[in-house]
Design a protein around this motif. Structure first.
Motif: not given
Length: 609
Positions: A479-490, A519-533
């Protein structure tokens, strides 16, 4: 008693006018009567002398099949110049065949008998000029309605078409007939009788005398029949029923090579199955899912399950389609023959149900290299190949087994058949029986392809695509699901999957392709990207962990074997709908290639066994 064949009602022309034969007295006097009531007595000798001298002649009056007098064309024989006209040739041809039929005394009036009788004169020299085509229906009407044996004058074979005036109804009657026709087509339950009753009510309300409108229903019935078309049929019944009745049949599905097009269809088996052969507890009627190769009609795989048709049925059957059938020699040694139909299909046709349009199924089949298409809604004839196989199984197997359902509830109640009580076949026994039926089906002549399916498969199969790692099916068909990858993982299903080094690498390589609004507007905000799990049920048993060891345990189950350039990864892999490049940047600690960055949509997969 006179020797002349005189019948009451015969009409004769005498010098004093036209008389009708009335009766014969005991003194052998023949009495004729005129319409004015004048009587004319004649002896047989006098009548014979007058007929011989031409002073008297008999007027032929022909009758219909119901005994009523039938009018004869008063034009008599054909005028000079009309002897070889199309109408004259038609009349003479019919007269010839009718007289031949009178003399033969053998042919019947049935359609087949008259057709054979007409064909017997195919090489007759007399028909060189009498070349009007005659069909059995026209000959039957001529035999019945044109005179009688021994009295078939040519004039009775002439057509009166166009020479008689048509009866016209008043305007109010014509309008009422049109309203009655419209009344008939307006609702499904309305019949011709209802429409005729509606018409008579209109005539009564309008005050039209009964002699001025058709009292019989036949006139209205003919008008209703003349308005039968697709629009009226859809109006009275439904657009779908009108389509099935009037639209032409579309070309059936066609494939040239094996595994080019595979149909997957479902049906509820017409047989009750028991739990085991000891207690005979009825379980019900299972669902059969079958994958059929269109080009060869070979069965590639099937599934018997008590679960209704679902995504699980399709994926499980698809796994069996991609696996060989060598297990048969061990599980079912009594079955003679082999089942060699398997491989990776190029195109898969399934139902249009919502569960078959899920992203999980589309994504899994795309990774396998199989294109999925859906059949039109409520059109079982589109997959007639599968429907025919189900009918074959019902006729040859399920309806003849103990516990079979050969008919509907009413018929089975009348013949005292109780399938649930008669069920003795277990699910395992049914599985073996279906295997044997499929092997026999492959070796029998199939009229749809005009050949034997097993022979066509051997002859046309040049090569077949296979899965590099068959175990990868269990992971890819998930089964597929859309997840987001941040600095804390998935975070997936309330569980966190994280490894500091791998997460850092993935964010560094994938965040550049993510949308800016994510993406976060803060210069030190966590980078993010969406993907499929890609997750399975075992993921739900995993526990939250932020350690490298737990991540390795979860990611060590990840496997893939689709593309030739695939690498086994420790924690994740990247894929796209547009390319099949599987990046192993984390495992090999190499940056993602520029080609992959430009052609792939960022996607993170977490596959667990």
């Amino acid at each position: 008693m006179t020797t002349l064949n005189l019948k009451p009602g015969d009409v004769y022309d005498f010098p004093d006018g036209r008389f009708r034969f009335l009766e014969e007295w005991e003194d052998e006097t023949l009495w004729f009567i005129k319409n004015t009531g004048v009587r004319l007595p004649l002896s047989e000798t006098q009548l014979v002398d007058m007929l011989g001298a031409g002073e008297a002649k008999k007027i032929d009056i022909f009758k219909r099949s119901d005994g009523r007098p039938k009018s004869v064309n008063d034009l008599g024989e054909f005028a000079p110049g009309e002897e070889f006209s199309p109408e004259a040739i038609r009349a003479r041809t019919l007269q010839f065949f009718v007289r031949q039929w009178d003399d033969a005394k053998g042919p019947t009036l049935g359609r087949r008998g008259l057709r054979d009788f007409i064909g017997s004169f195919k090489h007759d020299e007399r028909l060189k000029l009498l070349n009007h085509p005659v069909n059995p229906t026209a000959l039957y009407n001529a035999i019945v309605n044109c005179g009688e044996p021994g009295n078939r004058p040519l004039r009775v074979f002439r057509t009166l078409r166009g020479k008689m005036g048509r009866k016209r109804f008043r305007k109010v009657v014509e309008e009422a007939l049109d309203q009655a026709v419209d009344f008939n087509w307006s609702l499904r339950p309305r019949t011709h009788t209802d429409a005729h009753a509606f018409f008579r009510d209109l005539m009564t309300n309008a005050g039209v005398p009964p002699e001025e409108f058709p009292r019989r229903m036949e006139t209205l019935r003919r008008r209703i029949n003349r308005t039968i078309n697709q629009n009226n049929w859809a109006r009275k019944y439904s657009p779908r029923e009108a389509t099935l009745k009037f639209e032409g049949v579309k070309d059936s599905l066609y494939a040239r090579e094996p595994l080019e097009l595979v149909i997957m269809d479902h049906t509820v088996i017409d047989t009750f199955v028991v739990f085991d052969n000891e207690f005979l507890l009825p379980l019900g009627r299972p669902t059969l899912t079958v994958a059929i190769d269109v080009a060869t009609r070979m069965i590639l795989g099937y599934l018997i399950s008590f679960e209704p048709a679902s995504l699980h049925s399709v994926l499980t059957t698809l796994k069996r389609v991609n696996r060989n059938k060598n297990y048969m020699s061990k599980l079912f040694p009594e079955i003679e023959g082999i089942w060699d139909a398997w491989g990776l299909p190029k195109t898969l046709l399934v139902d249009s149900a919502w569960e078959f349009k899920s992203p999980s199924l589309q994504d899994a089949l795309r990774d396998l290299g199989t294109e999925i298409i859906w059949s039109p809604v409520r059109t079982p004839q589109y997959k007639s190949v599968g429907e025919r196989f189900f009918k074959n199984l019902n006729d040859r197997l399920f309806h003849k087994m103990p516990g079979g359902v050969p008919a509907g509830p009413t018929e089975m109640r009348l013949i005292d058949v109780k399938p649930r009580e008669d069920a003795v076949i277990s699910l395992g026994s049914l599985d073996e029986i279906i295997h044997e039926a499929i092997v026999g089906y492959h070796d029998e002549f199939h009229t749809g392809i005009d050949d034997i399916p097993a022979e066509v498969w051997k002859r046309r199969l040049k090569s077949r695509d296979v899965i590099s790692d068959i175990n990868a099916l269990d992971h890819l068909l998930g089964r597929m699901a859309r997840v987001r990858l941040t600095r804390r993982g998935i975070r997936f299903k309330h569980m966190d999957f994280h490894d500091q080094q791998k997460t850092s690498k993935l964010l560094d390589d994938l965040s550049r392709n993510a949308k800016r609004r994510d993406q976060s507007s803060s210069p030190v905000g966590s980078a993010r990207c969406w993907g499929r799990s890609n997750g399975t049920r075992s993921t739900q048993a995993a526990s939250r962990s932020g350690t490298t060891a737990s991540s390795r345990r979860a990611s060590s189950r990840c496997r893939t074997g689709i593309a030739s350039s695939a690498h086994y990864t420790l924690s994740g892999l990247m894929t796209s709908r547009r390319c099949k490049i599987i990046c192993s940047a984390i495992a090999s600690e190499r940056p993602v290639s520029a080609a992959c960055q430009s052609n792939c949509t960022p996607a993170f997969w977490l596959a667990t066994a």
